[in-house]
Write a protein that holds these residues in place. Structure first.
Motif, PDB file in Angstrom:
ATOM      1  N   ALA A  63     -10.893 -26.624  43.494  1.00 42.43           N
ATOM      2  CA  ALA A  63     -10.280 -26.991  42.372  1.00 42.43           C
ATOM      3  C   ALA A  63     -10.840 -28.283  41.793  1.00 42.43           C
ATOM      4  N   ALA A  64     -10.595 -28.429  40.324  1.00 37.94           N
ATOM      5  CA  ALA A  64     -10.856 -29.764  39.795  1.00 37.94           C
ATOM      6  C   ALA A  64     -10.023 -30.898  40.168  1.00 37.94           C
ATOM      7  N   GLY A  65     -10.821 -32.056  40.150  1.00 35.54           N
ATOM      8  CA  GLY A  65     -10.049 -33.064  40.447  1.00 35.54           C
ATOM      9  C   GLY A  65      -9.842 -34.115  39.468  1.00 35.54           C
ATOM     10  N   THR A  66      -8.977 -35.132  39.510  1.00 36.48           N
ATOM     11  CA  THR A  66      -8.722 -36.131  38.629  1.00 36.48           C
ATOM     12  C   THR A  66      -9.599 -37.392  38.679  1.00 36.48           C
ATOM     13  N   THR A  67      -9.337 -38.173  37.525  1.00 33.49           N
ATOM     14  CA  THR A  67     -10.277 -39.315  37.438  1.00 33.49           C
ATOM     15  C   THR A  67     -10.009 -40.387  38.431  1.00 33.49           C
ATOM     16  N   SER A  68      -8.843 -40.238  39.275  1.00 32.81           N
ATOM     17  CA  SER A  68      -8.512 -41.256  40.424  1.00 32.81           C
ATOM     18  C   SER A  68      -8.870 -40.732  41.641  1.00 32.81           C
TER      19      SER A  68
END
Length: 519
Positions: free
Chosen positions: A307-312
């Protein structure tokens, strides 16, 4: 010798006159005639004188001597000769005999016998006969077809009778043999004496329309014009021959006009090397895209997307990596001991820091790191350091522009061409233990056939025994280059290295190189 052709006969009637027969033997002598009468007794001689009378005695005196005998009377005349005896009987004998004197040639009584050679007039004239041993006669026949010939003192026969495909050759000893087109024939046979035509029992003359034109340039192709043969222009390496109602022509393949249908997967070279392709369901392909930011990872048997992660978030490793906050286990000390989730921002300097896990820089550059070495106690660091080695100069094998690579032959560094004999090429000598990898080969002409260029090695020896290694560069028939960036080979100091080609390659100049990394 003398002999006649008839016999004497006792008185019968005279036959027809023929050759006079020989006189018969003389009859026996007739008996002696009677003795003529005894002639008359001649006269008695005169009485001798009477002796004197002896004295008176009682004894008579001696008688006087007898007178001489008178001469013998004349012999009576010879009696008449007796009559001649009767003629002896006619001689008789077996057929084909003649009455002749002895056969040895001397004189003697004639008798019936067979003729002998001495009875005949032998010689070389028309009034003589030839003996059976006469040197002018040919030898006794032995084999049908033999030919008598003069040997200078008599006559001999050829050794064999000869066959229907042989002729008699002259000389002191004539013999049968096939005609030698080298020694027995002279001059040039006129074309008019040859069986020209188009069947299997004829020959073609020089201007026969079935012959292609005289060669003019390498690579031209002969084609039928309908009445004779002509040549196309020569094509290039990347052109194919296109048919036409007229003259065929060379040109590149037009994928729009020259190709139809779909090439089956079975006709593609699938695999994992540089000369193969990958099919649509290959396990090495990532899954179909489905969301921006997803990352692909290896599951052990295929590839999957997380799954894609977030910027943090950072990517936390594991058998199934995932985006998340930096875990406490990832950073155990910065200054002192740090635990929990730590987010680093800005410029961060680590001094004498020991990382107990991976440092995720979040896309930022990490500077000032010491150079890792292969001797590091940390296995991952040692592996990384080993991978960064660029290595020293590796082996280079080459052919000049007038040389080709012989099939199943070695190639060395001496520039002396290829050879199937191990001691005919100069090997590259490994200076120190290390690794060979990144094999590359480049020729100046296409291989013409699918082939492999392999690195071979051997222990140091005056007559090396080379063996193949895992470094193999495959070159397709329509290519002039190949490589192997996957495999590596461990080598020891003093090992001997050569290149080996599995098939003939008309390279017209070629270079083979590999990277050498000393340990």
């Amino acid at each position: 010798m003398s002999f006649g052709g008839g016999y004497p006969t006792a008185g019968g009637p005279t036959g027809s006159t023929g050759a006079t027969g020989a006189t018969g033997p003389t009859g026996s002598t007739g008996s002696t005639g009677a003795t003529g009468p005894t002639g008359s007794t001649g006269p008695t001689g005169s009485t001798g004188a009477t002796g004197a009378t002896g004295a008176d005695s009682t004894f008579p005196g001696p008688t006087g001597s007898t007178g001489a005998t008178g001469p013998t009377g004349a012999t009576g005349g010879t009696g008449a000769t007796g009559a001649t005896g009767a003629t002896g009987p006619a001689a008789s004998g077996s057929g084909n005999q003649v009455l002749a004197t002895p056969a040895g040639g001397g004189s003697g009584t004639a008798a019936l016998r067979s003729l002998v050679v001495l009875d005949l007039p032998t010689g070389t004239s028309s009034s003589t006969v030839a003996l059976g041993s006469d040197s002018r006669f040919p030898p006794t026949p032995t084999t049908a077809g033999k030919i008598p010939y003069d040997n200078g003192t008599g006559y001999s026969e050829t050794a064999t009778a000869g066959s229907s495909t042989q002729v008699l050759h002259g000389g002191a000893t004539p013999a049968y043999a096939a005609v030698s087109l080298t020694a027995d024939v002279s001059g040039t046979l006129p074309v008019g004496n040859l069986p020209t035509g188009t069947n299997s029992s004829s020959v073609a003359i020089g201007n026969d329309s079935r012959f292609p034109p005289a060669p003019t340039a390498a690579g031209k192709v002969v084609y039928d014009t309908g009445s004779a043969y002509a040549e196309t222009a020569a094509g290039t390496t990347h052109q194919l021959l296109h048919g036409a109602a007229g003259a065929p022509t060379w040109g590149a393949v037009d994928l729009t006009a020259d190709v139809s249908g779909t090439l089956p997967v079975g006709n593609l070279p699938t695999g994992t090397s540089s000369s193969t392709v990958t099919i649509g369901n290959d396990s090495r392909l990532p899954p179909a895209p489905s969301g921006a930011g997803k990352m692909v990872y290896d599951t052990g048997s295929a590839y999957s997307a997380l799954a894609a992660g977030t910027t943090s978030q950072v990517l936390v490793g594991g058998s199934a990596p995932a985006f998340g906050a930096v875990p406490a286990a990832a950073i155990t000390a910065l200054t002192g001991t740090v635990s929990g989730t730590v987010t680093l921002s800005g410029a961060v300097t680590l001094s004498s820091a020991t990382l107990g896990g991976n440092l995720a820089a979040g896309g930022n550059k990490v500077t000032g790191l010491g150079a890792p070495t292969a001797a590091s106690s940390d296995a991952a660091t040692a592996t990384y350091a080993e991978a960064q080695k660029t290595g020293g100069g590796g082996p280079v094998f080459y052919l000049n522009t007038s040389q080709s690579w012989t099939a199943n032959a070695y190639l060395g560094i001496g520039g002396d061409g290829s050879s199937t004999v191990n001691v005919n090429v100069v090997p590259w000598v490994v200076p120190a233990a290390g690794t060979l990898k990144n094999l590359r080969v480049q020729g100046l002409a296409n291989a013409g056939t699918n082939l492999n260029v392999t690195i071979y090695k051997a222990s140091s020896a005056a007559s090396p025994s080379y063996a193949s290694t895992a470094l193999v560069a495959s070159v397709s028939s329509s290519a002039a280059a190949g490589s192997d960036a996957t495999h590596s080979v461990s080598v020891s100091a003093g090992d001997l290295i050569v290149a080996f080609c599995s098939a003939f390659w008309p390279a017209n100049g070629l270079c083979v190189s590999a990277q050498y990394i000393p340990t």
